[in-house]
Design a protein around this motif. Structure first.
Motif, PDB file in Angstrom:
ATOM      1  N   ILE A 221       0.835  -1.213   0.000  1.00  0.00           N
ATOM      2  CA  ILE A 221       0.000   0.000   0.000  1.00  0.00           C
ATOM      3  C   ILE A 221       0.870   1.264   0.000  1.00  0.00           C
ATOM      4  O   ILE A 221       0.400   2.337  -0.383  1.00  0.00           O
ATOM      5  N   GLY A 222       2.147   1.102   0.394  1.00  0.00           N
ATOM      6  CA  GLY A 222       3.054   2.255   0.499  1.00  0.00           C
ATOM      7  C   GLY A 222       3.300   2.942  -0.836  1.00  0.00           C
ATOM      8  O   GLY A 222       3.697   4.107  -0.879  1.00  0.00           O
ATOM      9  N   THR A 223       3.047   2.232  -1.925  1.00  0.00           N
ATOM     10  CA  THR A 223       3.270   2.828  -3.252  1.00  0.00           C
ATOM     11  C   THR A 223       2.102   3.747  -3.644  1.00  0.00           C
ATOM     12  O   THR A 223       2.167   4.417  -4.667  1.00  0.00           O
ATOM     13  N   GLN A 224       1.040   3.742  -2.861  1.00  0.00           N
ATOM     14  CA  GLN A 224      -0.173   4.502  -3.219  1.00  0.00           C
ATOM     15  C   GLN A 224      -0.253   5.807  -2.440  1.00  0.00           C
ATOM     16  O   GLN A 224       0.080   5.841  -1.255  1.00  0.00           O
ATOM     17  N   SER A 225      -0.754   6.840  -3.095  1.00  0.00           N
ATOM     18  CA  SER A 225      -0.810   8.159  -2.451  1.00  0.00           C
ATOM     19  C   SER A 225      -1.972   8.271  -1.459  1.00  0.00           C
ATOM     20  O   SER A 225      -1.948   9.104  -0.558  1.00  0.00           O
ATOM     21  N   GLY A 226      -3.022   7.463  -1.648  1.00  0.00           N
ATOM     22  CA  GLY A 226      -4.203   7.612  -0.801  1.00  0.00           C
ATOM     23  C   GLY A 226      -5.180   8.626  -1.372  1.00  0.00           C
ATOM     24  O   GLY A 226      -6.269   8.834  -0.838  1.00  0.00           O
ATOM     25  N   HIS A 227      -4.799   9.289  -2.480  1.00  0.00           N
ATOM     26  CA  HIS A 227      -5.746  10.187  -3.156  1.00  0.00           C
ATOM     27  C   HIS A 227      -6.576   9.334  -4.105  1.00  0.00           C
ATOM     28  O   HIS A 227      -6.130   8.996  -5.204  1.00  0.00           O
ATOM     29  N   TYR A 228      -7.699   8.980  -3.670  1.00  0.00           N
ATOM     30  CA  TYR A 228      -8.510   8.002  -4.399  1.00  0.00           C
ATOM     31  C   TYR A 228      -9.960   8.387  -4.173  1.00  0.00           C
ATOM     32  O   TYR A 228     -10.355   8.698  -3.043  1.00  0.00           O
ATOM     33  N   THR A 229     -10.754   8.377  -5.210  1.00  0.00           N
ATOM     34  CA  THR A 229     -12.176   8.688  -5.042  1.00  0.00           C
ATOM     35  C   THR A 229     -12.948   7.385  -5.068  1.00  0.00           C
ATOM     36  O   THR A 229     -12.835   6.613  -6.034  1.00  0.00           O
ATOM     37  N   TRP A 230     -13.677   7.141  -3.999  1.00  0.00           N
ATOM     38  CA  TRP A 230     -14.454   5.891  -3.951  1.00  0.00           C
ATOM     39  C   TRP A 230     -15.435   5.861  -5.116  1.00  0.00           C
ATOM     40  O   TRP A 230     -16.145   6.840  -5.357  1.00  0.00           O
TER      41      TRP A 230
END
Ligand code: AMP
Length: 547
Positions: free
Chosen positions: A163-172
């Motif tokens: 998960i560390g490769t992901q920014s967390g900017h994600y729209t459900w």
């Protein structure tokens, strides 16, 4: 004419979104497999759930693809609850207590694509992974440093680096609320396990209902500790109803012994807990001799098996804790009834109140129930007439995954489908259900199922066994334990220990019967079915050697 209200689908992502915006600083505390205690907030959790969603996109998982977990109650498992379902995939929580053969069968049947597991289950994954033909990605719920070097599992990666490769900017994403969100297999009945496939709508409605005052009564003032595992019916929905209310969550991880649970409850000021009677027996057994008391616990939901009166008394008298007796099942998401008193009961004596508290409780709005006779005719709610318990409602299965077992519903004269629970009970004039028996051929030991048919099938596979019948015997710690009554083949001999050894490796250790009783004959009914009631009568004076 349609109403003019906003049409917002009931999606699981909405729950964590809400918690992030309105209860962002409420805590989630977890005892980790690593042994330490981890602490963060709903805000941080929501961010990491979005990282999970992004990481699943990166693996090119399609909508409705299954992501399996073999994990204890903890924050990473919680993030998967939201990251997997919220992004449109289906979370498949696997019960690690099952036999490895059953786990492989379930993973293949669900066509799981990814398996996320706590490191304590590494030996289990090593034992089954070659048989899990659809799993393409194995993820260990740990950080990179803890990842075993020579695991033997191809492509094993750590959750944190994944998960560390992901920014967390994600729209459900938004989609049909009837889409599948999670699944749970039940081995309660005979034959192969069958899966209840929950939807976003059913899980959200269940979460709303669970939080009601006469149900779990959760609030933003609570710190809730689900001992009931997240691998069994979504921990009774607590991972969904806690964010909905803003309650603090406390996860016990793998440490489920009385001492560890008690210490965590005290340290985190837990006000609310939920679990099966066996767990509470261990907890109370730890507290009593040491003279320990709960200083913050106020209520505890007990279900999964009948709650013994001594337990309700011990919680009330020794600790001032209210026990809420609950009944439900995997096929019901799971909550069906919960026992709280009505104001008309205020003037009753303590012993009369106790008689009500021992019942499984009143139906939750959304669940309807009835008891029926052999011909399907509804029986009166008089508290004494008992019959087969049928239920219906928006969080109760209509059909099992892949249509397994055919149409499970029984239709009434108006064509309305009811789910037969396999439980037998009474309903009184105030609508309180009391479970009196089970029509399904299963034994529940420590909150987990043992199929009596499976126990019998293994016994009759032994050349010296002509017939076998398995029944459950009351046990002070495990609620029930199986024993097997056996008729030997003429001219052949076998001892108790030989037969018990014969079970080893063929079923999970805890599913091996506690004893073998040799009998001359096994009573059969007119259709050749074993008459379990007669065997129970025959063995009414029998006492378990393990009790
Ligand atoms: P499961 O699907 O594993 O959650 O098991 C559901 C079954 O457990 C029910 O159909 C009942 O047979 C049993 N059960 C659950 N709660 C209770 C309870 N409070 N009292 C008696 N039996 C219960």
């Amino acid at each position: 004419m349609l109403g003019l209200m906003q049409n917002q689908p009931l999606l699981i992502s909405g729950l964590i979104d809400f918690a992030e915006r309105h209860h962002g600083d409420a805590e989630i505390v977890s005892r980790r497999v690593e042994g330490d205690v981890h602490r963060y907030t709903y805000k941080e959790s929501a961010h990491r759930a979005r990282q999970v969603a992004g990481a699943l996109d990166a693996l090119k998982l399609e909508f409705s693809d299954r992501v399996a977990t073999l994990a204890w109650n903890g924050y990473r498992h919680f993030e998967l609850y939201y990251g997997v379902s919220g992004s449109g995939r289906v979370l498949h929580t696997i019960n690690p207590r099952l036999h490895p053969d059953q786990i492989a069968w379930i993973a293949n049947h669900a066509e799981d694509q990814v398996l996320c597991f706590d490191l304590s289950f590494l030996p289990l994954v090593q034992a089954v992974h070659e048989r899990c033909s659809t799993i393409r990605h194995y993820i260990a719920l740990c950080d990179e440093a803890a990842l075993p070097v020579e695991s033997g599992i191809p492509g094993l990666i750590s959750y944190e680096s994944w998960i560390g490769t992901q920014s967390g900017h994600y729209t459900w994403p938004s989609f049909d609320e009837n889409s599948a969100s999670s699944m749970c297999y039940t081995s309660g009945t005979t034959g192969n396990p069958k899966a209840a496939l929950y939807s976003h709508r059913s899980s959200t409605l269940h979460a709303y209902a669970a939080a009601l005052p006469d149900v779990m009564g959760l609030s933003a003032r609570d710190a809730v500790l689900p001992v009931v595992p997240m691998f069994h019916v979504n921990a009774w929905g607590i991972p969904y109803s806690a964010p909905l209310t803003g309650a603090k969550l406390v996860f016990p991880g793998p440490a489920l012994d009385g001492k560890s649970v008690y210490e965590l409850m005290e340290a985190e000021k837990v006000t609310y807990a939920a679990g099966v009677p066996t767990v509470w027996q261990m907890l109370l057994g730890h507290l009593k001799p040491a003279g320990l008391k709960f200083s913050t616990l106020r209520r505890t939901v007990i279900g999964g098996s009948a709650c013994p009166p001594a337990m309700i008394n011990a919680f009330r008298d020794d600790h001032g804790v209210e026990v809420l007796h609950a009944w439900g099942m995997t096929e019901m998401s799971p909550l069906g009834t919960l026992c709280t008193l009505k104001n008309k009961h205020d003037s009753l004596s303590d012993s009369d109140k106790m008689k009500i508290r021992l019942k499984q409780g009143r139906a939750i709005y959304g669940v309807d129930m009835k008891i029926v006779d052999d011909s399907g005719k509804e029986l009166p709610w008089d508290g004494t007439t008992f019959g087969d318990l049928y239920v219906k409602g928006p969080w109760i299965v209509r059909e099992y995954f892949k249509g397994e077992g055919g149409d499970p519903l029984v239709y009434d004269g108006d064509g309305v489908g009811w789910f037969p629970t396999g439980d037998v009970g009474t309903i009184d004039a105030d609508g309180y259900l009391q479970i009196t028996d089970r029509s399904k051929d299963v034994i529940k030991s420590g909150g987990e199922w043992i199929s009596s048919i499976d126990v019998e099938n293994i016994a009759v596979a032994h050349p010296a066994v002509a017939m076998a019948a398995c029944i459950g015997i009351a046990h002070p710690k495990w609620d029930e334990r199986p024993i097997v009554a056996v008729v030997k083949r003429p001219g052949m001999d076998i001892t108790r220990d030989e037969l018990l050894r014969f079970y080893e490796g063929k079923t999970a250790k805890w599913q091996i019967p506690d004893d073998v009783v040799f009998v001359d004959a096994i009573p059969l009914g007119a259709t050749g079915k074993i008459l379990k009631t007669r065997i129970r009568e025959m063995l009414k004076d029998y006492r378990l050697p393990t009790a």
